[in-house]
Each structure stands twice: as structure tokens, then as C-alpha cells.
Write a protein that holds these residues in place. Structure first.
Motif, PDB file in Angstrom:
ATOM      1  N   PRO A 124       0.820  -1.223   0.000  1.00 56.60           N
ATOM      2  CA  PRO A 124       0.000   0.000   0.000  1.00 56.60           C
ATOM      3  C   PRO A 124       0.850   1.269   0.000  1.00 56.60           C
ATOM      4  N   GLY A 125       2.143   1.129   0.242  1.00 55.49           N
ATOM      5  CA  GLY A 125       3.042   2.289   0.258  1.00 55.49           C
ATOM      6  C   GLY A 125       3.440   2.724  -1.150  1.00 55.49           C
ATOM      7  N   ARG A 126       4.134   3.855  -1.204  1.00 50.51           N
ATOM      8  CA  ARG A 126       4.496   4.422  -2.508  1.00 50.51           C
ATOM      9  C   ARG A 126       5.636   3.682  -3.191  1.00 50.51           C
ATOM     10  N   ASP A 159      -3.499  -0.959  -2.348  1.00 54.52           N
ATOM     11  CA  ASP A 159      -4.899  -0.960  -1.907  1.00 54.52           C
ATOM     12  C   ASP A 159      -5.825  -0.316  -2.935  1.00 54.52           C
ATOM     13  N   GLN A 160      -5.243   0.427  -3.888  1.00 53.18           N
ATOM     14  CA  GLN A 160      -6.065   1.046  -4.950  1.00 53.18           C
ATOM     15  C   GLN A 160      -5.665   0.539  -6.332  1.00 53.18           C
ATOM     16  N   ALA A 161      -4.716  -0.383  -6.399  1.00 56.31           N
ATOM     17  CA  ALA A 161      -4.135  -0.755  -7.701  1.00 56.31           C
ATOM     18  C   ALA A 161      -4.987  -1.750  -8.492  1.00 56.31           C
ATOM     19  N   PHE A 162      -5.891  -2.456  -7.787  1.00 57.90           N
ATOM     20  CA  PHE A 162      -6.680  -3.495  -8.463  1.00 57.90           C
ATOM     21  C   PHE A 162      -8.106  -2.995  -8.703  1.00 57.90           C
ATOM     22  N   ASP A 163      -8.668  -3.369  -9.847  1.00 60.81           N
ATOM     23  CA  ASP A 163     -10.050  -2.973 -10.143  1.00 60.81           C
ATOM     24  C   ASP A 163     -11.040  -4.003  -9.578  1.00 60.81           C
ATOM     25  N   ASP A 164     -12.311  -3.846  -9.920  1.00 58.99           N
ATOM     26  CA  ASP A 164     -13.355  -4.722  -9.363  1.00 58.99           C
ATOM     27  C   ASP A 164     -13.176  -6.185  -9.769  1.00 58.99           C
ATOM     28  N   MET A 165     -12.467  -6.401 -10.883  1.00 57.29           N
ATOM     29  CA  MET A 165     -12.241  -7.776 -11.366  1.00 57.29           C
ATOM     30  C   MET A 165     -10.890  -8.310 -10.884  1.00 57.29           C
ATOM     31  N   ASP A 166     -10.247  -7.579  -9.964  1.00 53.96           N
ATOM     32  CA  ASP A 166      -8.925  -7.943  -9.443  1.00 53.96           C
ATOM     33  C   ASP A 166      -7.839  -7.947 -10.514  1.00 53.96           C
TER      34      ASP A 166
END
Ligand SMILES: Cc1cc2nc3c(=O)[nH]c(=O)nc-3n(C[C@H](O)[C@H](O)[C@H](O)COP(=O)(O)O)c2cc1C
Length: 192
Positions: A124-126, A159-166
Motif C-alpha cells: 500500500p506504500g508508494r 490498496d487502490q491498484a486493483f479494479d473490481d475484477m482484481d
């Protein structure tokens, strides 16, 4: 030409793990190109913290089981979280135990030789866990004599890198992962 078998191994067993999600995506991508792929969880290979006294009692059955699993594949894709700028104790402990298992007449570090490794991380970090990849590369290459591909992927803001379909939301990162996996397959095939 025969297709190589690829093992996918996350260095986290956490429910909701970003690295397990990345591992699942790698499995999906490899299956798309008809690769025989197996994903395992280190939760299925529980091992005590390595220390010499335990080792003196002989190899742990789960270490031998994990070594056999690695040796049944031509390529290994590890997705590793970053803990304190390094690899998880779970992953390091598993590697240490596997490195100690040696069948009679077998060269040392047999599980790490004769196959190709590729490494990736998600955080989740940069930094995306980049420092853990440097540590993991050192452990695998210098510690265990493994061939680790120079290509690596570090997923920042996991934590934001994946969309609804993973899938990976960023197409450039998704392309990097696909290219890395293709290179792993290619190298694993050469080493069959
Ligand atoms: C003990 C500990 C140390 C951590 N150190 C780092 C770190 O150095 N760099 C980083 O990016 N994230 C660090 N994290 C955060 C992890 O990257 C984060 O918990 C991540 O979600 C773990 O991977 P997973 O989702 O696959 O379980 C640390 C987490 C823990 C529990």
C-alpha cells in the motif's frame, strides 16, 4: 516444444493480502497463455522459526514437501510483501528451511537451481515493496544460487491498484506484469 510448469508462491497468507491478489492475477495471466500453473499458500506448509537445534533433528516434513513442490516446476513466481524494508519472516523462514533439505547425493540448494525465478511485490506504500525485492533477490541469488530474472514488478498503492475484477487498473503496470511472466515462461522453457 513442451510448456514449462510454473509455481506461484505468495510471501503472505493474510486474508485480503495484496500479494495473494497479485499471485492470483499471475495465475490468471499464465492460464490465458495455456501454462500449467499451480498457486500454493505457505499456510499449507507450517514451519517453526528456523534455528540450528531444530535443524539438527533433521529436515521438517513441510520443508521437504515445499522443496518437492518447487522442484516439480520449471519456473517460480514469488509475490512478496515488504516488511521493514525486507522480505516477510514467513517467506525467509520457508526459504531457509527449504535450503536445508538435501537428498542423499543431491547438490546443495537443489530446489533453487535448474529453474527460473521471477519476483514481484505489492504494498500500500508508494515504494511498492521495491526494497523487499532487492532483499529477496539477494537471498535467492547470493544465498541460494538461484537464477532470478532482472525483470521485476513492484505494485505501489496496492490498496487502490486493483479494479473490481482484481486486474491491475493501470494498463502500463499490467503490461509490465505480462511481459515479466512471458519472460519467466521463456526462461523456464530454456531450463527444462
Ligand atoms: C511488520 C511490518 C512491517 C512493514 N514494513 C513495510 C515496509 O517497510 N514497506 C512497505 O511498503 N510496507 C510495509 N508494511 C506494510 C505492508 O506492505 C502491508 O501490510 C501489506 O499489505 C502486506 O502485504 P499483504 O497485503 O500481501 O499481506 C509493513 C507491515 C508490517 C506488518
Amino acid at each position: 516444444m513442451a510448456m514449462p510448469k510454473i509455481l506461484v508462491l505468495p510471501g503472505s497468507t493474510r486474508a485480503g493480502s495484496h500479494n495473494v491478489k497479485l499471485a492470483a492475477l499471475a495465475v490468471k495471466e499464465l492460464a490465458t497463455i495455456d501454462i500449467d500453473v499451480t498457486r500454493i499458500s505457505l499456510a499449507d506448509y507450517p514451519l517453526p522459526i528456523f534455528e540450528g537445534e531444530l535443524d539438527a533433528d533433521g529436515p521438517q516434513p513441510n520443508a521437504a514437501k515445499l522443496k518437492d513442490m518447487i522442484m516439480a516446476h520449471h519456473g517460480v513466481f514469488i509475490t512478496s510483501p515488504e516488511y521493514s524494508a525486507s522480505v516477510t519472516p514467513l517467506l525467509k523462514n520457508a526459504i531457509d528451511w527449504v535450503s536445508r533439505v538435501r537428498a542423499r547425493g543431491e547438490p546443495a540448494y537443489a530446489a533453487f537451481k535448474g529453474r527460473a525465478f521471477a519476483i514481484a511485490s505489492a504494498s500500500p506504500g508508494r515504494g511498492g515493496g521495491l526494497r523487499s525485492l532487492m532483499a529477496l533477490r539477494q537471498i535467492l541469488e547470493l544465498g541460494c544460487g538461484a537464477l532470478v530474472l532482472p525483470e521485476q514488478v513492484a505494485i505501489a498503492n496496492a490498496d487502490q491498484a486493483f479494479d473490481d475484477m482484481d486486474n491491475l487498473a493501470d494498463t502500463d503496470t499490467a503490461d509490465l506484469l505480462r511481459a515479466q511472466l512471458a519472460r519467466l515462461v521463456d526462461m523456464a522453457q530454456r531450463m527444462m
